[in-house]
Motif scaffolding. Structure first.
Motif, PDB file in Angstrom:
ATOM      1  N   ASN A 126      42.643  39.859  40.341  1.00  0.00           N
ATOM      2  CA  ASN A 126      42.862  39.593  38.910  1.00  0.00           C
ATOM      3  C   ASN A 126      42.462  38.165  38.545  1.00  0.00           C
ATOM      4  O   ASN A 126      41.962  37.898  37.447  1.00  0.00           O
ATOM      5  N   GLN A 143      38.759  38.083  38.398  1.00  0.00           N
ATOM      6  CA  GLN A 143      38.335  38.721  37.147  1.00  0.00           C
ATOM      7  C   GLN A 143      38.516  37.773  35.964  1.00  0.00           C
ATOM      8  O   GLN A 143      37.654  37.684  35.079  1.00  0.00           O
ATOM      9  N   ASN A 150      35.648  36.521  33.451  1.00  0.00           N
ATOM     10  CA  ASN A 150      35.733  36.711  32.000  1.00  0.00           C
ATOM     11  C   ASN A 150      35.468  35.408  31.253  1.00  0.00           C
ATOM     12  O   ASN A 150      34.751  35.384  30.246  1.00  0.00           O
ATOM     13  N   PHE A 162      32.957  42.553  39.142  1.00  0.00           N
ATOM     14  CA  PHE A 162      33.821  41.794  38.226  1.00  0.00           C
ATOM     15  C   PHE A 162      33.113  41.583  36.879  1.00  0.00           C
ATOM     16  O   PHE A 162      33.734  41.673  35.822  1.00  0.00           O
ATOM     17  N   ASN A 203      33.133  44.968  35.195  1.00  0.00           N
ATOM     18  CA  ASN A 203      34.459  45.265  34.649  1.00  0.00           C
ATOM     19  C   ASN A 203      34.708  44.501  33.352  1.00  0.00           C
ATOM     20  O   ASN A 203      35.359  44.996  32.436  1.00  0.00           O
TER      21      ASN A 203
END
Length: 341
Positions: free
Chosen positions: A243, A246, A250, A334, A337
């Motif tokens: 996480n 990720q 982002n 990643f 996603n």
């Protein structure tokens, strides 16, 4: 007891802030919100992480990122391997060189799809240097010995039959130190990127032999796309904190999307003074020279990974002999996603 409750309250407030930021973005809560990022430098290929920090994208992703800027990729890599950093903004090529040594490092978001390198002779020696072969016996400045700049130099020299042992490699950093070394005559040639290259060219202190500021120039010089800069970490960290990885991805993608539509002047204005390395007008002009190198989607391609491997192999036969699974040196899922959010 009151002190203990204050500590508990502060911890809960911090957790709530991270949770709220992640919930607002629809992303899972980072398992490790406080991160240490080791940067190989603040040259333009690394700008997406600078923008992610200055425009608040890391915080929006629920992260508190402490950035340490090192004088070259080798030292940034050392920081992570030594445990003082969690992730590195550095050369993708490090994942391959470390794989040859049995170390599992993984790039998870690309910062620049070409290196933005400018390799040339300094004012002190440009009259004697017209080709790579003329550099035999001379002093060549790179960010740090063992860095991607150093590897790039060795590859270019090898094309003219010049061996690594035929030159003296001098670590000069990738910012103010590189400018000072070129202007003072400490080096005969320099591998640099922007804004350093533009600053030195404008002042007549750097005379290019090779320019890799865009995909076309990179393909002509290195034989294919060459993703110079990426965010990478250890395989163990990637597995343990998905996480968190990720969230970093982002934030970087938000920066890259913003940069894709921003003017050079807007990008220059968004860079904090400690990272600028030049006056805003010079910075904007330098950025315009190489902005097409900045990744727009964060992805690594198999062909690009092979180009980097081929460049490394050209001057380091041990990498060519090593059994390296290139697909294990990068992970696009990643980025993929992030597009589904």
């Amino acid at each position: 007891m009151a002190a203990l409750w204050r500590q508990v309250s502060i911890a809960l407030a911090t957790f709530a802030a991270v949770s709220n930021a992640s919930a607002a973005s629809g992303a899972p809560v980072p398992e490790k919100p406080k991160l240490h990022l080791a940067a190989a430098g603040v040259g333009f290929p690394y700008l997406p992480f600078v923008i992610a920090d200055s425009r608040g994208y890391f915080k929006q992703a629920g992260l508190d990122v402490e950035i340490g800027v090192f004088s070259g990729g080798a030292k940034a890599l050392q920081a992570m391997m030594g445990g003082s950093a969690d992730i590195v903004a550095g050369a993708y090529s490090n994942t391959i060189t470390m794989a040859a040594k049995g170390q599992k490092l993984v790039s998870f978001v690309t910062l620049a799809s070409c290196p933005g390198w400018v390799f040339g002779a300094t004012r002190a020696s440009h009259a004697k240097v017209k080709t790579y072969a003329d550099l035999k016996g001379m002093r060549i400045g790179v960010s740090s010995p063992g860095s991607s700049f150093h590897m790039g130099v060795n590859y270019l020299l090898s094309k003219s039959g010049v061996k690594p042992s035929d030159v003296s490699i001098i670590g000069v950093g990738s910012s103010a130190g590189a400018i000072a070394a070129a202007r003072s005559g400490q080096i005969d040639a320099l591998m640099s990127n922007d804004p350093v290259a533009t600053v030195l060219q404008d002042s007549g202190d750097l005379f290019p032999l090779a320019v890799m500021r865009d995909p076309a120039g990179t393909r002509a010089t290195l034989g294919g796309d060459y993703p110079e800069a990426a965010i990478y970490t250890s395989k163990d960290f990637l597995v343990k904190y998905p996480n968190t990885v990720q969230a970093v991805t982002n934030a970087i993608l938000e920066a890259e999307r913003w940069m894709a539509h921003a003017t050079p002047e807007q990008v220059a204005a968004a860079v904090p003074p400690q990272y600028a390395l030049a006056e805003k007008d010079v910075f904007a002009r330098a950025y315009a020279n190489m902005q097409s190198c900045i990744s727009r989607d964060g992805l690594m391609t198999d062909a690009a990974a092979h180009t980097v491997h081929d460049v490394l192999t050209a001057f380091d036969p041990e990498i060519g002999k090593a059994s390296i699974d290139l697909k294990a040196t990068y992970d696009n899922h990643f980025v993929e996603n992030a597009d589904k959010r």
